[in-house]
Design a protein around this motif. Sequence first.
Motif, mmCIF file in Angstrom:
data_model
loop_
_atom_site.group_PDB
_atom_site.id
_atom_site.type_symbol
_atom_site.label_atom_id
_atom_site.label_comp_id
_atom_site.label_asym_id
_atom_site.label_seq_id
_atom_site.Cartn_x
_atom_site.Cartn_y
_atom_site.Cartn_z
ATOM 1 N N ALA A 1 -5.793 -1.383 4.788
ATOM 2 C CA ALA A 1 -5.812 -1.248 6.066
ATOM 3 C C ALA A 1 -6.719 -2.174 6.933
ATOM 4 O O ALA A 1 -7.545 -2.818 6.250
ATOM 5 C CB ALA A 1 -6.185 0.575 6.462
ATOM 6 N N ASN A 2 -6.706 -2.220 8.210
ATOM 7 C CA ASN A 2 -7.735 -3.188 8.950
ATOM 8 C C ASN A 2 -7.540 -4.608 8.468
ATOM 9 O O ASN A 2 -8.650 -5.139 8.225
ATOM 10 C CB ASN A 2 -9.106 -2.716 8.986
ATOM 11 C CG ASN A 2 -9.965 -3.465 9.808
ATOM 12 O OD1 ASN A 2 -9.712 -3.875 10.987
ATOM 13 N ND2 ASN A 2 -11.287 -3.138 9.633
ATOM 14 N N TRP B 1 -11.362 7.282 6.191
ATOM 15 C CA TRP B 1 -11.178 8.607 6.813
ATOM 16 C C TRP B 1 -11.649 9.658 5.821
ATOM 17 O O TRP B 1 -11.898 9.662 5.068
ATOM 18 C CB TRP B 1 -9.492 8.611 6.968
ATOM 19 C CG TRP B 1 -8.639 9.057 5.829
ATOM 20 C CD1 TRP B 1 -8.383 10.220 5.658
ATOM 21 C CD2 TRP B 1 -8.196 8.083 5.012
ATOM 22 N NE1 TRP B 1 -7.355 10.022 4.806
ATOM 23 C CE2 TRP B 1 -7.271 8.947 4.173
ATOM 24 C CE3 TRP B 1 -8.248 6.821 4.598
ATOM 25 C CZ2 TRP B 1 -6.815 8.410 2.881
ATOM 26 C CZ3 TRP B 1 -7.545 6.138 3.754
ATOM 27 C CH2 TRP B 1 -6.708 7.031 2.859
ATOM 28 N N ARG C 1 -3.905 3.909 15.715
ATOM 29 C CA ARG C 1 -4.471 3.516 14.230
ATOM 30 C C ARG C 1 -5.559 2.400 14.415
ATOM 31 O O ARG C 1 -6.676 2.531 13.406
ATOM 32 C CB ARG C 1 -3.260 3.023 13.387
ATOM 33 C CG ARG C 1 -2.518 4.412 12.910
ATOM 34 C CD ARG C 1 -1.312 3.884 12.134
ATOM 35 N NE ARG C 1 -0.697 5.249 11.316
ATOM 36 C CZ ARG C 1 0.577 5.193 10.965
ATOM 37 N NH1 ARG C 1 1.420 4.114 11.248
ATOM 38 N NH2 ARG C 1 0.897 6.289 10.447
ATOM 39 N N VAL D 1 -9.773 3.130 13.049
ATOM 40 C CA VAL D 1 -10.595 2.557 12.250
ATOM 41 C C VAL D 1 -12.121 2.476 12.770
ATOM 42 O O VAL D 1 -13.077 2.855 11.948
ATOM 43 C CB VAL D 1 -9.944 1.095 11.949
ATOM 44 C CG1 VAL D 1 -11.028 0.248 11.095
ATOM 45 C CG2 VAL D 1 -8.587 0.958 11.231
ATOM 46 N N ASN E 1 -2.224 8.969 3.203
ATOM 47 C CA ASN E 1 -2.710 7.899 3.869
ATOM 48 C C ASN E 1 -2.077 7.886 5.616
ATOM 49 O O ASN E 1 -1.325 7.846 6.172
ATOM 50 C CB ASN E 1 -2.289 6.332 3.511
ATOM 51 C CG ASN E 1 -2.970 5.250 3.933
ATOM 52 O OD1 ASN E 1 -3.098 5.061 5.317
ATOM 53 N ND2 ASN E 1 -3.483 4.139 3.255
ATOM 54 N N TYR F 1 -3.120 5.605 7.873
ATOM 55 C CA TYR F 1 -2.909 4.160 8.274
ATOM 56 C C TYR F 1 -1.636 3.738 8.405
ATOM 57 O O TYR F 1 -1.264 2.788 8.948
ATOM 58 C CB TYR F 1 -3.966 3.308 7.598
ATOM 59 C CG TYR F 1 -5.492 3.542 8.394
ATOM 60 C CD1 TYR F 1 -6.080 3.169 9.387
ATOM 61 C CD2 TYR F 1 -6.166 4.229 7.185
ATOM 62 C CE1 TYR F 1 -7.152 3.756 9.674
ATOM 63 C CE2 TYR F 1 -7.692 4.448 7.643
ATOM 64 C CZ TYR F 1 -8.019 4.528 8.837
ATOM 65 O OH TYR F 1 -9.315 4.733 9.155
ATOM 66 N N TYR F 2 -0.831 4.324 7.098
ATOM 67 C CA TYR F 2 0.360 3.830 7.034
ATOM 68 C C TYR F 2 1.824 4.716 6.696
ATOM 69 O O TYR F 2 2.664 4.426 7.027
ATOM 70 C CB TYR F 2 0.630 3.020 5.614
ATOM 71 C CG TYR F 2 -0.354 1.631 5.510
ATOM 72 C CD1 TYR F 2 0.109 0.568 6.352
ATOM 73 C CD2 TYR F 2 -1.436 1.525 5.154
ATOM 74 C CE1 TYR F 2 -0.341 -0.709 6.193
ATOM 75 C CE2 TYR F 2 -2.161 0.302 5.313
ATOM 76 C CZ TYR F 2 -1.622 -0.764 5.789
ATOM 77 O OH TYR F 2 -2.434 -1.948 5.969
ATOM 78 N N GLU G 1 0.394 2.245 16.704
ATOM 79 C CA GLU G 1 -0.169 1.036 16.050
ATOM 80 C C GLU G 1 -1.677 0.947 16.609
ATOM 81 O O GLU G 1 -2.762 0.599 16.030
ATOM 82 C CB GLU G 1 0.650 -0.207 16.035
ATOM 83 C CG GLU G 1 1.715 -0.180 15.118
ATOM 84 C CD GLU G 1 1.452 0.261 13.547
ATOM 85 O OE1 GLU G 1 0.283 -0.349 13.344
ATOM 86 O OE2 GLU G 1 2.079 0.872 13.057
#
Length: 578
Positions: free
Chosen positions: A543-544, A551, A511, A515, A560, A562-563, A508
């Motif tokens: 995200a964020n 990306w 990630r 960002v 994805n 981020y997830y 986490e």
Amino acid sequence: MNKNILYIGIAVIAGLLAGYLIFGGSTQTSNTDTENSNISDDHDHSGESMVQMWTCSMHPQIMQPESGDCPICGMDLIPAETSADGLAMNEIKMTKNAMALANVQTVKVGNTSSDRENAVSLSGTIKLNEEANAIQASYFDGRIERLNIDYVGQEVKKGQLLATIYAPNLVAAQQELITAASLKESQPELYRAVRNKLQLWKLTERQINSIEDTGKVLENFPIYATVSGTVSEKLASEGDYVKQGQPILKVSNLNSVWAEFDVYENQIAQFKVGQKIKIISNAYPNKVFDASVSFIDPVLNTRTRTVAIRAVLQNNDRLFKPGMFVSGKIESSTTSPSGQLSIPATAVMWTGERSLVYIKTNPNEPVFEMREITLGNRNGDDFTVVSGLENGDEIVTNGTYTVDAAAQLQGKKSMMNKDRLTAESEAPIMKIELPQAFQVSFRAALDHYIDMKDAFVESNSKQVSVYAKSTSQKLKTINLEGLGKMEKTHLTKSIKMLDAIGDNPNLENQRAHFVMLNENFVPLAKNIDGLNERLYIKKCPMANNNKGAFWLSNQKEIRNPYYGEQMMTCGSIIDSIQ
């Protein structure tokens, strides 16, 4: 003979069968058509013209004519409410139940009348009259041996003993006085100078004469109150060392107080010093106090966009307590032109820059649309409208924010978003010129970046760290010669984020740094020429913390980083690098 009879029999049977198939089927079809025709005549087709739309529960701006996946997050689409069919782009429709729960009320816009009461209502508070404040200070250096004031709010009288202070300088000055007293005949100027010094330290003639007559030196000296009032602030305590002139107490005279009101920027022209104002306090709702405007602040508060106006209230009976809420009503110095549109203040929503209202676009249905308007002066509880509304428009006066919340949930234009939400937004890309040597080295780092992105997709934190370090090493070999300040900043921050990703095993946290990495890495990549393959710039809007994040990918398919598996297809392509 038998064979002829057999052939004839077969032919007859075949003929009958053919006739049945031709005429019997036609009759059945005809009968069926008749039945269908009758059914069609009796059936109501009004609902068949309504096309069922499908939307996403997390992205209500998505509207598609058939079921499937959300193009943003990949979630299954759900049927949209059919009640919204036939509405304009930014119109919303509320149910009667929702209207009742929110107590949504509307009123038709009307014109002001020429004989209308032209008063302005204001809200304010009672404050200390700073002109009547006094500071009780120490007149010499020393230590507070005793402080006779125990708490804020205590009443003091002029001449009352406030504190006792041990002052080494005063001890020495008393010795000088005793010595100078014995020489006053031969050195009168020295004698007068010593007495004057003690007088400047606020010692009375009686105290000075007592020291001179007795020849005894006093170690502790009293400080007396110079004014009467109420202690509003205690600035020192027993045992404190104080300097000459240092405040000990703040005393306020509450025989008069200030009533201070905030006036909006567009109301300033209506007020002037000397205007009569009627004031009502929440503590005494049945009493009206008359006052006059004594001061208008010449400086605008840029945070609240207001100006303070002030009135002085006599308070001999101590009815007003600083901090109390009061309301004022003042006759406006300007008049509203007859026939000007007027709306209740409760109908207006403020965003800092815009004034917004919701109008009811269908007189028979709870259908509303947001509209931006320009306001004029405020008169009492109403605003005059300069532009944006017409006489007869029906607007929401109660429950306005509930209607706005419904618009936000349906992805329509609302107070929080000036324009309708869109599935895509542009990446923070700028056009910059990069040296050829820089581009060659950066292209070598892109392969390692793509491997790191794939590791993020697989949620493999160890591989993420490995590829983050290798990408960082590639970027660190780049020659900075010829780079501008902005380009150097992007490169430096990219390396910093890659190092943070490589050193932290928590996915986490990686990630979160990813960002920030892309906000600096993607603008550089956008300006690289001669790539071996096309790169896609993608964005995940969730995200964020729902702020969105970018990306790079060499695949058109959304995967994805981020997830990962939690929401693999959340995102969209917003640009590409050839």
